[in-house]
Write an enzyme that holds these catalytic residues in place. Structure first.
Site, PDB file in Angstrom:
ATOM      1  N   THR A  47       0.832  -1.206   0.000  1.00  0.00           N
ATOM      2  CA  THR A  47       0.000   0.000   0.000  1.00  0.00           C
ATOM      3  C   THR A  47       0.867   1.258   0.000  1.00  0.00           C
ATOM      4  O   THR A  47       0.656   2.182  -0.789  1.00  0.00           O
ATOM      5  CB  THR A  47      -0.914   0.018   1.241  1.00  0.00           C
ATOM      6  OG1 THR A  47      -1.708  -1.171   1.255  1.00  0.00           O
ATOM      7  CG2 THR A  47      -1.814   1.233   1.240  1.00  0.00           C
ATOM      8  N   THR A  48       1.878   1.284   0.865  1.00  0.00           N
ATOM      9  CA  THR A  48       2.757   2.443   0.982  1.00  0.00           C
ATOM     10  C   THR A  48       3.584   2.642  -0.280  1.00  0.00           C
ATOM     11  O   THR A  48       4.001   3.760  -0.588  1.00  0.00           O
ATOM     12  CB  THR A  48       3.678   2.283   2.207  1.00  0.00           C
ATOM     13  OG1 THR A  48       2.873   1.946   3.339  1.00  0.00           O
ATOM     14  CG2 THR A  48       4.447   3.546   2.509  1.00  0.00           C
ATOM     15  N   TYR A 111     -12.455  -4.399  -3.794  1.00  0.00           N
ATOM     16  CA  TYR A 111     -13.585  -3.997  -4.619  1.00  0.00           C
ATOM     17  C   TYR A 111     -14.642  -5.082  -4.820  1.00  0.00           C
ATOM     18  O   TYR A 111     -15.821  -4.839  -4.647  1.00  0.00           O
ATOM     19  CB  TYR A 111     -13.146  -3.467  -6.007  1.00  0.00           C
ATOM     20  CG  TYR A 111     -14.318  -2.916  -6.796  1.00  0.00           C
ATOM     21  CD1 TYR A 111     -14.845  -1.668  -6.486  1.00  0.00           C
ATOM     22  CD2 TYR A 111     -14.926  -3.664  -7.794  1.00  0.00           C
ATOM     23  CE1 TYR A 111     -15.949  -1.178  -7.163  1.00  0.00           C
ATOM     24  CE2 TYR A 111     -16.029  -3.184  -8.479  1.00  0.00           C
ATOM     25  CZ  TYR A 111     -16.536  -1.933  -8.159  1.00  0.00           C
ATOM     26  OH  TYR A 111     -17.633  -1.463  -8.817  1.00  0.00           O
ATOM     27  N   TYR A 137      -2.676 -10.310   4.253  1.00  0.00           N
ATOM     28  CA  TYR A 137      -2.683  -8.885   4.571  1.00  0.00           C
ATOM     29  C   TYR A 137      -4.136  -8.429   4.684  1.00  0.00           C
ATOM     30  O   TYR A 137      -4.848  -8.352   3.688  1.00  0.00           O
ATOM     31  CB  TYR A 137      -1.942  -8.125   3.464  1.00  0.00           C
ATOM     32  CG  TYR A 137      -1.873  -6.626   3.580  1.00  0.00           C
ATOM     33  CD1 TYR A 137      -2.231  -5.941   4.730  1.00  0.00           C
ATOM     34  CD2 TYR A 137      -1.402  -5.872   2.498  1.00  0.00           C
ATOM     35  CE1 TYR A 137      -2.147  -4.562   4.814  1.00  0.00           C
ATOM     36  CE2 TYR A 137      -1.311  -4.487   2.564  1.00  0.00           C
ATOM     37  CZ  TYR A 137      -1.690  -3.840   3.717  1.00  0.00           C
ATOM     38  OH  TYR A 137      -1.609  -2.468   3.791  1.00  0.00           O
ATOM     39  N   ARG A 142      -9.351  -0.347   3.484  1.00  0.00           N
ATOM     40  CA  ARG A 142      -9.019  -0.065   2.089  1.00  0.00           C
ATOM     41  C   ARG A 142      -9.690  -1.041   1.120  1.00  0.00           C
ATOM     42  O   ARG A 142     -10.068  -0.658   0.012  1.00  0.00           O
ATOM     43  CB  ARG A 142      -7.501  -0.104   1.875  1.00  0.00           C
ATOM     44  CG  ARG A 142      -6.781   1.116   2.412  1.00  0.00           C
ATOM     45  CD  ARG A 142      -5.306   1.053   2.072  1.00  0.00           C
ATOM     46  NE  ARG A 142      -4.606   2.235   2.539  1.00  0.00           N
ATOM     47  CZ  ARG A 142      -4.328   3.303   1.786  1.00  0.00           C
ATOM     48  NH1 ARG A 142      -4.734   3.338   0.529  1.00  0.00           N
ATOM     49  NH2 ARG A 142      -3.674   4.326   2.286  1.00  0.00           N
ATOM     50  N   LYS A 166      -0.735 -10.052   8.412  1.00  0.00           N
ATOM     51  CA  LYS A 166      -0.486  -8.653   8.768  1.00  0.00           C
ATOM     52  C   LYS A 166      -1.850  -8.040   9.068  1.00  0.00           C
ATOM     53  O   LYS A 166      -2.713  -7.941   8.187  1.00  0.00           O
ATOM     54  CB  LYS A 166       0.179  -7.909   7.610  1.00  0.00           C
ATOM     55  CG  LYS A 166       0.311  -6.403   7.855  1.00  0.00           C
ATOM     56  CD  LYS A 166       0.775  -5.654   6.607  1.00  0.00           C
ATOM     57  CE  LYS A 166       0.737  -4.146   6.845  1.00  0.00           C
ATOM     58  NZ  LYS A 166       1.109  -3.378   5.629  1.00  0.00           N
ATOM     59  N   ILE A 207       5.030  -4.278  10.222  1.00  0.00           N
ATOM     60  CA  ILE A 207       5.294  -3.750   8.882  1.00  0.00           C
ATOM     61  C   ILE A 207       4.912  -2.284   8.959  1.00  0.00           C
ATOM     62  O   ILE A 207       3.736  -1.932   9.033  1.00  0.00           O
ATOM     63  CB  ILE A 207       4.520  -4.497   7.784  1.00  0.00           C
ATOM     64  CG1 ILE A 207       5.011  -5.953   7.707  1.00  0.00           C
ATOM     65  CG2 ILE A 207       4.707  -3.802   6.434  1.00  0.00           C
ATOM     66  CD1 ILE A 207       4.292  -6.810   6.686  1.00  0.00           C
TER      67      ILE A 207
END
Length: 298
Positions: A47-48, A111, A137, A142, A166, A207
């Site tokens: 994501t980052t 989505y 994850y 999100r 995570k 993380i």
């Protein structure tokens, strides 16, 4: 535990851009800075790392650069390899394995909102396509999709190389639930503000977003916690509270990239639309907060 695992202090590394393209030279330098400051693993194209707006070719190039930068060191590469389409996630996982990544981080499909059975089948297909470790994850804020504790535990028990999750839900109860019902599963913190609470509850690593800027702080915090020196770990977590807070004053990775630019760690402040630069007010807030910390350069 028989499973291969990747734990400890890990950084969700940003993807620097220059003139609209991935700045490959800066990317490699940023990763080497992480290595030099005691980080156990780097996590490219999560994501980052703005994976959602990278092309497939750019995604693969970032994995290759990370593997090359970490070669011959003790720092591992946990490559971002998730997608909302199972066949794409499998392809990225296979690429990461073929090009030397030590493991993969696979975000829940976004989505399309699969059922828990769909999630199970999605991750089972990914795990069966590779031999390297797979970390689930969970970031429902999100993805719009929550990997329930029962599903994570089922995958852990049924898939030899799925070793943990995570947790970036911000839900401490979820972490307690996981470890209470399957103490062998590895829980990794995905929320900087609650790194210490998760580690003190039995988590085995973080993380981190903030560790892009302050890898040495994150490495020490995590090491203290894993060595059961919880008071020392909490002291660092408390010290990082202000920077952790400001790093989410706008959507990640907007603030952390701004901070890296202010610190002189990247040459240009560029994002991929629809992400854009932070407001002037938040830039001032970020810079003011950064002055509280000793930020190491290259």
């Amino acid at each position: 535990m028989d499973k291969k695992i990747i734990i400890g202090a890990m950084t969700a590394i940003i993807t620097p851009f220059k003139n609209g393209k991935v700045d490959e030279e800066s990317y490699s330098k940023l990763i080497k800075r992480q290595i030099n400051n005691g980080i156990d693993a780097v996590v490219p194209v999560g994501t980052t790392g703005e994976s959602a707006t990278l092309t497939h070719d750019e995604h693969r190039i970032c994995i290759e650069i990370a593997v090359d930068a970490c070669k011959g060191t003790n720092t591992k590469v946990l490559a971002g390899a998730g997608s909302n389409a199972t066949h794409e996630a499998v392809g990225l996982a296979e690429f990461a394995q073929d090009h030397g990544a030590d493991g993969i981080l696979s975000v829940a499909p976004y989505y399309n909102k699969p059922t828990q059975e769909g999630l199970y089948l999605h991750y089972k297909a990914i795990a069966e396509s590779v031999e390297i470790p797979v970390l689930l994850y969970n970031v429902p804020g999100r993805t719009g999709c929550n990997i329930e504790a029962k599903t994570a535990i089922r995958l852990f028990n049924d898939c030899e190389n799925i070793y943990g999750v995570k947790e970036a839900s911000g839900d401490i109860d979820k972490c307690v639930d996981l470890l209470a019902h399957e103490p062998r599963i590895i829980v990794i913190s995905g929320e900087d503000a609650i790194n210490y609470p998760i580690l003190s509850n039995g988590g085995k690593g973080v993380i981190s977003v903030t560790s892009n800027l302050l890898p040495d702080y994150t490495a020490k915090l995590t090491k203290f916690a894993l060595d059961n020196e919880f008071l020392k770990a909490k002291a660092i977590n408390d010290e990082l509270y202000n920077i952790n807070k400001v790093m989410f004053c706008e959507s990640n990775p907007i603030p952390i990239k701004a901070a890296m630019f202010i610190a002189g760690l990247i040459d240009s402040l560029e994002y991929r639309l629809p992400l854009c630069k932070p407001s002037k007010e938040n830039l001032i807030k970020i810079e003011k907060t950064m002055k509280q910390y000793n930020i190491k350069g290259f």
